[in-house]
Write an enzyme that holds these catalytic residues in place. Structure first.
Site, short mmCIF file in Angstrom:
data_model
loop_
_atom_site.label_atom_id
_atom_site.label_comp_id
_atom_site.label_asym_id
_atom_site.label_seq_id
_atom_site.Cartn_x
_atom_site.Cartn_y
_atom_site.Cartn_z
N CYS A 6 0.83 -1.26 -0.05
CA CYS A 6 -0.11 -0.04 0.07
C CYS A 6 0.86 1.17 0.00
O CYS A 6 1.79 1.33 0.24
CB CYS A 6 -1.16 -0.08 1.22
SG CYS A 6 -2.33 1.07 0.95
N ASP A 123 -5.67 -2.64 11.40
CA ASP A 123 -4.55 -1.83 11.49
C ASP A 123 -4.40 -1.27 13.01
O ASP A 123 -5.38 -1.63 13.79
CB ASP A 123 -4.64 -0.54 10.63
CG ASP A 123 -3.47 0.11 10.04
OD1 ASP A 123 -2.35 -0.25 11.03
OD2 ASP A 123 -3.59 0.79 9.22
#
Length: 202
Positions: A6, A123
């Site tokens: 990412c 996350d």
């Protein structure tokens, strides 16, 4: 093991990710992020990617129309919602949504319950930051989270710890941004290669 790289901001890093076996690349499309990339650049990168690499647009509290327009304009495969989006928005966006949940403690897992999405990106919670913290969280919570859906493990993963993370959690996939960077927005291709190789071999 599926691997998503990412925070891609340039074609050089995107192709390095693909060449080293990444399954997906992510583009951060909210302007407050230091890894933000504009739509013209996203389209240019996607046009040069090989087939079978999934492209993910990362949005945070964007309007539904903006998300759909961007997905259509860029040709994105998957929508990742990184903010406080309601579950009904996820349903309206259809079957290609993954939802990020920031984990602070066991109660954080309750936020997953209303969502019916393809997978959850777990996350690390940090006040005022939506991702890219470079910090891990208690992976035993990710093991618990698997009861609520497919898990993509993120948050502080590096070439050094991704093997341990996979062995402990056995997630659907792993997601890395800052852990393979040379500097914000620029990947270190040696770290990228080691991360993907370790994840795939674990």
């Amino acid at each position: 093991m599926r691997v998503k790289i990412c925070g891609i901001t340039n074609v050089h890093d995107a192709l390095a990710a693909a060449d080293n076996g990444a399954d997906a690349v992510g583009f951060v499309l909210y302007k407050s992020s230091p890894r933000y990339i504009d739509l013209k650049a996203v389209k240019n990168i996607i046009a040069q990617l090989p087939p079978f690499v999934t492209t993910v647009g990362v949005f945070a509290d964007a309007e539904e129309k903006e998300i759909l327009t961007t997905v259509d304009e860029c040709g994105l495969d998957v929508i990742q919602l990184q903010g406080d989006e309601p579950s009904d928005l996820c349903r309206r966006l259809g079957g290609r949504v993954i939802k990020a949940i920031r984990i602070r403690d066991p109660s954080s897992l309750n936020r997953m319950i209303p969502y019916k999405v393809r997978a959850f990106v777990l996350d690390t919670y940090r006040e005022g930051q939506l991702g890219g913290t470079g910090e891990t969280f208690d992976w035993s919570l990710a093991v618990e989270a698997k009861k609520l859906g497919k898990i993509i493990l993120a948050g502080g993963l590096t070439p050094e710890n991704v093997g341990r993370a996979i062995e402990q959690v056995r997630p659907y996939g792993v997601d890395v941004s800052s852990g393979v960077e040379e500097r914000i927005g620029k990947k270190d291709h040696s770290k990228l290669k080691r991360f993907i190789e370790t994840a795939k071999q674990t």
